[in-house]
Design an enzyme around this catalytic site. Structure first.
Site, PDB file in Angstrom:
ATOM      1  N   ARG A  89       0.829  -1.210   0.000  1.00 24.15           N
ATOM      2  CA  ARG A  89       0.000   0.000   0.000  1.00 24.15           C
ATOM      3  C   ARG A  89       0.867   1.265   0.000  1.00 24.15           C
ATOM      4  O   ARG A  89       0.530   2.259  -0.629  1.00 24.15           O
ATOM      5  CB  ARG A  89      -0.932  -0.016   1.215  1.00 24.15           C
ATOM      6  CG  ARG A  89      -2.052  -1.063   1.090  1.00 24.15           C
ATOM      7  CD  ARG A  89      -2.699  -1.353   2.429  1.00 24.15           C
ATOM      8  NE  ARG A  89      -3.952  -2.082   2.333  1.00 24.15           N
ATOM      9  CZ  ARG A  89      -4.638  -2.517   3.388  1.00 24.15           C
ATOM     10  NH1 ARG A  89      -4.184  -2.294   4.617  1.00 24.15           N
ATOM     11  NH2 ARG A  89      -5.767  -3.172   3.233  1.00 24.15           N
TER      12      ARG A  89
ATOM     13  N   HIS B 280      -6.175  -6.575   0.254  1.00 22.51           N
ATOM     14  CA  HIS B 280      -6.795  -6.971   1.518  1.00 22.51           C
ATOM     15  C   HIS B 280      -6.002  -8.137   2.116  1.00 22.51           C
ATOM     16  O   HIS B 280      -5.551  -9.009   1.383  1.00 22.51           O
ATOM     17  CB  HIS B 280      -8.238  -7.428   1.293  1.00 22.51           C
ATOM     18  CG  HIS B 280      -8.785  -8.197   2.456  1.00 22.51           C
ATOM     19  ND1 HIS B 280      -9.340  -7.573   3.558  1.00 22.51           N
ATOM     20  CD2 HIS B 280      -8.797  -9.534   2.731  1.00 22.51           C
ATOM     21  CE1 HIS B 280      -9.687  -8.494   4.447  1.00 22.51           C
ATOM     22  NE2 HIS B 280      -9.372  -9.687   3.965  1.00 22.51           N
TER      23      HIS B 280
HETATM   24  O1  CDP Z   1      -8.126  -3.472   5.103  1.00 19.72           O
HETATM   25  P1  CDP Z   1      -7.724  -3.309   6.559  1.00 19.72           P
HETATM   26  O2  CDP Z   1      -7.914  -4.583   7.357  1.00 19.72           O
HETATM   27  O3  CDP Z   1      -6.351  -2.735   6.715  1.00 19.72           O
HETATM   28  O4  CDP Z   1      -8.690  -2.185   7.175  1.00 19.72           O
HETATM   29  P2  CDP Z   1     -10.190  -2.257   7.727  1.00 19.72           P
HETATM   30  O5  CDP Z   1     -10.268  -1.294   8.872  1.00 19.72           O
HETATM   31  O6  CDP Z   1     -10.632  -3.652   7.993  1.00 19.72           O
HETATM   32  O7  CDP Z   1     -11.021  -1.615   6.546  1.00 19.72           O
HETATM   33  C1  CDP Z   1     -11.446  -2.356   5.409  1.00 19.72           C
HETATM   34  C2  CDP Z   1     -11.321  -1.488   4.189  1.00 19.72           C
HETATM   35  O8  CDP Z   1     -12.256  -0.409   4.261  1.00 19.72           O
HETATM   36  C3  CDP Z   1      -9.995  -0.795   3.973  1.00 19.72           C
HETATM   37  O9  CDP Z   1      -8.982  -1.639   3.443  1.00 19.72           O
HETATM   38  C4  CDP Z   1     -10.361   0.301   3.013  1.00 19.72           C
HETATM   39  O10 CDP Z   1     -10.480  -0.175   1.687  1.00 19.72           O
HETATM   40  C5  CDP Z   1     -11.755   0.689   3.511  1.00 19.72           C
HETATM   41  N1  CDP Z   1     -11.750   1.893   4.369  1.00 19.72           N
HETATM   42  C6  CDP Z   1     -12.096   3.138   3.811  1.00 19.72           C
HETATM   43  O11 CDP Z   1     -12.354   3.220   2.606  1.00 19.72           O
HETATM   44  N2  CDP Z   1     -12.146   4.252   4.594  1.00 19.72           N
HETATM   45  C7  CDP Z   1     -11.872   4.178   5.911  1.00 19.72           C
HETATM   46  N3  CDP Z   1     -11.955   5.263   6.637  1.00 19.72           N
HETATM   47  C8  CDP Z   1     -11.505   2.943   6.497  1.00 19.72           C
HETATM   48  C9  CDP Z   1     -11.448   1.813   5.692  1.00 19.72           C
HETATM   49 MG    MG Z   2      -9.631  -5.472   8.011  1.00 20.63          MG
END
Ligand code: CDP
Ligand code: MG
Length: 217
Positions: free
Chosen positions: A157, A180
């Site tokens: 990322r 992801h």
């Molecule tokens: O993907 P990761 O596990 O790092 O983060 P998550 O907190 O589980 O969030 C899932 C996905 O939601 C993220 O990978 C982003 O694509 C999206 N997201 C977003 O668009 N805006 C945010 N404020 C937080 C998450």
């Molecule tokens: Mg997540």
């Protein structure tokens, strides 16, 4: 537990050492990663780390699959999405209410969920099961921070995306962060079953295994 041929050195501590070395996780190249032609780059990073891809497929997921994939009924996770959106404001002369229309984490998180569901269906994804030593934590490290502008250089990322939820949410979209990866054992088990349940997960050895984590001398 993986089915790999157990070697003598793997039998320690009632198989616990084997389980640590053959942990499985789920990861996925999101539509922006596929459409930017980054499949090879991302898979290359996973392979070069010494981890092993044991299942893979490409598909355009539907809404039902994405809703089942993410913990969309977990209030804590939803509020955490809101908290992450707010952290995009750090250092900017803007308030959450100005940018997102609300200061409430849960409300904000719910808006992120809607945008995320659309984003994940916007094109093909490349889904994988990855196996190896502490694979869950290792693939999270390869991924980097959720918010691209906070992700370290050297991570997927951090190296290939620059998005910030502030910019994304003004447009009513999810941040585009390419990749992801399951966060923990529970997510890994759920996601592997959801995406690859009933399908073949391959059982093979990498030529590098003996050099990387066995006493071969
Ligand atoms: O993907 P990761 O596990 O790092 O983060 P998550 O907190 O589980 O969030 C899932 C996905 O939601 C993220 O990978 C982003 O694509 C999206 N997201 C977003 O668009 N805006 C945010 N404020 C937080 C998450
Ligand atoms: Mg997540």
């Amino acid at each position: 537990m993986a089915k790999n041929t157990t070697k003598e050195y793997d039998k320690g501590l009632n198989g616990t050492i084997f389980d640590i070395k053959h942990q499985r996780t789920f990861c996925l190249i999101k539509p922006d990663g596929v459409m930017r032609g980054l499949i090879g780059e991302i898979i290359g990073r996973i392979e070069k780390s010494g981890l092993k891809i044991v299942a893979a497929k490409m598909l355009v997921p539907d809404e039902e699959l994405i809703k089942a994939h993410y913990p969309t009924s977990d209030e804590k996770w939803i509020a955490r999405l809101g908290t992450k959106a707010k952290s995009g404001l750090e250092g900017l002369p803007l308030t959450a209410t100005e940018v997102y229309g609300t200061d409430n984490d849960s409300e904000l998180g719910q808006n992120v969920v809607s945008a995320l569901i659309q984003y994940m269906q916007s094109g093909p994804v490349f889904a994988m099961v990855v196996e190896g030593l502490q694979a869950i934590e290792m693939v999270r490290k390869l991924a980097g921070h959720t918010l691209p502008f906070k992700a370290e250089m050297g991570t997927i990322r951090g190296d290939f995306s620059v998005d910030n939820p502030v910019v994304a949410n003004v447009e009513g979209r999810s941040i585009h962060n390419l990749f992801h990866a399951s966060e923990n054992q529970g997510e890994a088990e759920h996601e592997i079953k959801l995406w690859f349940g009933g399908e073949v997960i391959c059982d093979y050895s990498l030529a590098s295994d003996d050099i990387m984590y066995c006493k071969h001398y």
